[in-house]
Scaffold this active site. Structure first.
Site, PDB file in Angstrom:
ATOM      1  N   TYR A   1      -6.369   3.593   0.303  1.00  0.00           N
ATOM      2  CA  TYR A   1      -5.034   3.991  -0.139  1.00  0.00           C
ATOM      3  C   TYR A   1      -4.871   3.578  -1.597  1.00  0.00           C
ATOM      4  O   TYR A   1      -5.237   2.463  -1.973  1.00  0.00           O
ATOM      5  CB  TYR A   1      -3.989   3.321   0.762  1.00  0.00           C
TER       6      TYR A   1
ATOM      7  N   HIS B   1       9.837  -0.222  -2.305  1.00  0.00           N
ATOM      8  CA  HIS B   1       8.398  -0.408  -2.116  1.00  0.00           C
ATOM      9  C   HIS B   1       7.632   0.380  -3.178  1.00  0.00           C
ATOM     10  O   HIS B   1       8.174   1.251  -3.836  1.00  0.00           O
ATOM     11  CB  HIS B   1       7.962  -0.013  -0.704  1.00  0.00           C
TER      12      HIS B   1
ATOM     13  N   HIS C   1       2.784  10.478 -10.477  1.00  0.00           N
ATOM     14  CA  HIS C   1       2.378  10.783  -9.109  1.00  0.00           C
ATOM     15  C   HIS C   1       3.166  11.981  -8.582  1.00  0.00           C
ATOM     16  O   HIS C   1       4.376  12.044  -8.732  1.00  0.00           O
ATOM     17  CB  HIS C   1       2.651   9.540  -8.259  1.00  0.00           C
TER      18      HIS C   1
ATOM     19  N   HIS D   1       8.811   1.494   6.007  1.00  0.00           N
ATOM     20  CA  HIS D   1       9.861   1.194   5.031  1.00  0.00           C
ATOM     21  C   HIS D   1      11.078   2.008   5.447  1.00  0.00           C
ATOM     22  O   HIS D   1      11.071   3.229   5.327  1.00  0.00           O
ATOM     23  CB  HIS D   1       9.419   1.541   3.610  1.00  0.00           C
TER      24      HIS D   1
ATOM     25  N   HIS E   1       9.889   2.957  -5.526  1.00  0.00           N
ATOM     26  CA  HIS E   1      11.025   3.779  -5.130  1.00  0.00           C
ATOM     27  C   HIS E   1      11.702   3.248  -3.874  1.00  0.00           C
ATOM     28  O   HIS E   1      11.206   2.333  -3.228  1.00  0.00           O
ATOM     29  CB  HIS E   1      10.574   5.226  -4.893  1.00  0.00           C
TER      30      HIS E   1
ATOM     31  N   GLU F   1      10.351   5.757   6.293  1.00  0.00           N
ATOM     32  CA  GLU F   1       8.991   6.208   5.969  1.00  0.00           C
ATOM     33  C   GLU F   1       7.981   5.352   6.745  1.00  0.00           C
ATOM     34  O   GLU F   1       7.907   4.150   6.554  1.00  0.00           O
ATOM     35  CB  GLU F   1       8.797   6.057   4.461  1.00  0.00           C
TER      36      GLU F   1
END
Length: 156
Positions: free
Chosen positions: A66, A86, A8, A80, A51, A57
């Site tokens: 999503y 998460h 990603h 988060h 991560h 965030e």
């Protein structure tokens, strides 16, 4: 947008606005927009990776779907804070490891994210478990994930 390595792409490439802080290189807030995009890295894990962040965030979905959470609907959001682990839910993880990554795929909708070096706090209404706004079963989305295995060093 293209990934030049694997996995990603780092979300920072989607940064639209940055509010600088007094410390050079450390923003107070970044505003990020995630448009629909093509995933074309081969032999890789395409959803956002698991991560922890050194910034808080706050993410919301405006339209579409999503790519890291089944059931995350437009109008939904997540928070988060610093250091909170998460990543993709169990269903997304299991689907991703079975996906044919030799075929490009268009993913996503329109999502946004604020990242701040300052901790964020929910309003009293958002934090009220009886309001219907607070997902009391959020952590269960990771039930069924396999325990991570750390690869052994080649010299061991």
């Amino acid at each position: 947008m293209n990934t030049v390595t694997v996995d990603h792409a780092d979300p920072s490439i989607f940064t639209v606005l940055t509010l600088p802080s007094a410390e050079p290189g450390i923003p107070s807030v970044d505003f990020v927009c995630f448009p629909p995009r093509w995933m074309c890295a081969e032999q890789t894990f395409r959803p956002p990776y698991f991560h922890r962040n050194c910034m808080a965030e706050f993410m919301g979905l405006i339209d579409g779907r999503y790519d890291a959470k089944v059931g995350f609907q437009p109008g939904g959001c997540s928070l988060h804070n610093v250091g909170t682990p998460h990543g993709p839910d169990s269903a997304t993880f299991h689907a991703a490891i079975q996906t044919d990554t030799f075929a490009p795929a268009k993913v996503g909708g329109m999502a946004f994210m604020f990242e701040s070096r300052l901790p964020l706090r929910l309003s009293a209404i958002a934090a009220d478990e009886g309001s219907g706004l607070f997902d009391t079963e959020y952590c269960q989305c990771w039930d069924g994930l396999p325990r991570a295995q750390v690869p052994r060093a080649a010299d061991q």
